[in-house]
Enzyme design. Structure first.
Site, short mmCIF file in Angstrom:
data_model
loop_
_atom_site.label_atom_id
_atom_site.label_comp_id
_atom_site.label_asym_id
_atom_site.label_seq_id
_atom_site.Cartn_x
_atom_site.Cartn_y
_atom_site.Cartn_z
N ALA A 74 -1.73 -14.81 9.45
CA ALA A 74 -0.89 -13.78 9.15
C ALA A 74 -0.78 -13.06 10.53
O ALA A 74 -1.88 -12.73 11.16
CB ALA A 74 -1.87 -12.77 8.05
N CYS A 94 1.30 3.03 8.12
CA CYS A 94 2.64 2.48 8.47
C CYS A 94 3.78 2.87 7.44
O CYS A 94 4.88 2.76 8.19
CB CYS A 94 2.51 0.89 8.47
N CYS A 142 -4.42 -2.77 1.16
CA CYS A 142 -3.50 -3.87 1.56
C CYS A 142 -4.17 -5.13 1.92
O CYS A 142 -3.62 -6.11 1.52
CB CYS A 142 -2.63 -3.29 2.94
#
Length: 357
Positions: free
Chosen positions: A6, A194, A101
């Site tokens: 990732a 974010c 997340c």
């Protein structure tokens, strides 16, 4: 081993992918597109998942020499992280969206898709250690340690995770990135949330939850000392931005002690009223060995990079209860309580739960 890296576009994930490739794994890089409208997310290097990050991740993959793809996870991210964030604040709790997340996106949705595609593991740039014994430990760089936000992962998820940076400090990672020719070597760390482009959390919540005027009440006297446009705009321990119409009788500052969505009330009081000696959490995850049958002497952390205190911990099927050896201040419902066992090789994560009180 075939692994999926990732790649967020930052220095940590780039070096983690490079180390995995150098170790002989068959590595494929993937960047997660999390914004339904990328222009609504923060630009520049102070956010996470910014509009520039996909390009930075792709360039890093090219330098490392691995295949690279972008996966659109925007709808799931919005449902599992953004909507959850709003709902938690509406319920008077203080969520940690990065933790959510990790739990719902990187090590659930992404891992599930990776396994379905034939990958054996997911590699990330988190600063934490996961050794051959399967135990999750703090990073050697305690200032950058991220084991707290990984403690929500279950055993099956950890068994398919790789954290190559746990034995390095952040300074060492940056030096290595420069030596490898990665352009992100000097890229600043991500900060803030974010999906809140301007950093105004209260404004973000007001836009979605609307104005909901209510009272600010003094805990000692029960007197109304101010008003607000939405209890969701506050968090336990907050001192600034309370909008109080009168000072405390003793002239000392007041802090948010509790938030009651049902009555839309914010209760304030002195700092010492924030001290708690017992912390209780629900949805327990126990990964440091068999679930204990009785009390365990351990260390407790209740916020990312927060204080760690000794505690006596009891674990049940429905939660975790910790009696603290010394009080903690401003413990907020919705955050994670993470239980550690001190260890010379690095503190071991035993388990976690979501704080309810």
């Amino acid at each position: 081993m075939r692994v999926l890296a990732a790649m967020s576009g930052g220095v940590d994930s780039a070096v983690a992918a490079a180390r995995a490739a150098q170790a002989g794994h068959d590595v494929t890089g993937v960047h997660l597109a999390l914004a339904r409208n990328p222009q609504t997310y923060r630009t520049g290097a102070r956010g996470c998942c910014t509009v520039e990050d996909a390009r930075d991740a792709r360039r890093a993959a090219d330098v490392i020499g691995i295949p690279f793809y972008v996966w659109d996870m925007a709808d799931q991210f919005h449902a599992d992280v953004v909507d959850d964030f709003v709902a938690e604040y509406a319920a008077g709790r203080t969520p940690n969206p990065c933790l959510r997340c990790n739990e719902k996106i990187k090590f659930a949705a992404v891992l599930d898709r990776a396994v379905a595609l034939g990958f054996d593991a997911v590699v990330t740039g988190h600063h934490a250690r996961l050794g051959p014994d399967g135990l999750l430990r703090r990073s050697v760089d305690e200032a950058k340690d991220q084991s707290y936000v990984l403690a929500v992962l279950d055993r099956a998820q950890l068994d398919r995770a790789m954290f190559p940076l746990g034995d390095s400090t952040k300074a060492q990672v940056r030096i290595e990135a420069a030596e490898r020719g990665l352009a992100v070597a000097d890229k600043p760390d991500s900060h803030d949330i974010c999906f809140i482009a301007d950093g105004d959390t209260r404004g973000f919540l007001t836009e979605r939850l609307g104005s909901a005027p209510g009272d600010v009440v003094d805990a000692a006297t029960g007197a109304v000392v101010g008003s607000h446009d939405g209890a969701y705009g506050f968090t336990v321990g907050q001192r600034r931005g309370l909008g109080l119409g009168a000072p405390a009788p003793d002239g000392r500052p007041r802090y948010v002690l509790s938030i009651t969505p049902v009555s839309n009330t914010v209760t304030v009081g002195p700092a010492e009223a924030l001290d708690v000696s017992t912390v209780v959490g629900e949805r327990p995850v126990w990964i440091g060995g068999p679930r204990p049958d009785g009390p365990v002497e351990a260390m407790l952390q209740v916020r990312a990079h927060g204080s760690v205190v000794p505690a006596v911990v009891e674990v049940g099927a429905d939660g975790i209860r910790a009696e603290l050896r010394r009080p903690l201040r401003a413990v907020a419902a919705g955050q994670a309580m993470v239980v550690y066992r001190p260890d010379p090789a690095g503190d071991v994560v035993l388990g976690s739960a979501t704080i309810t009180g």
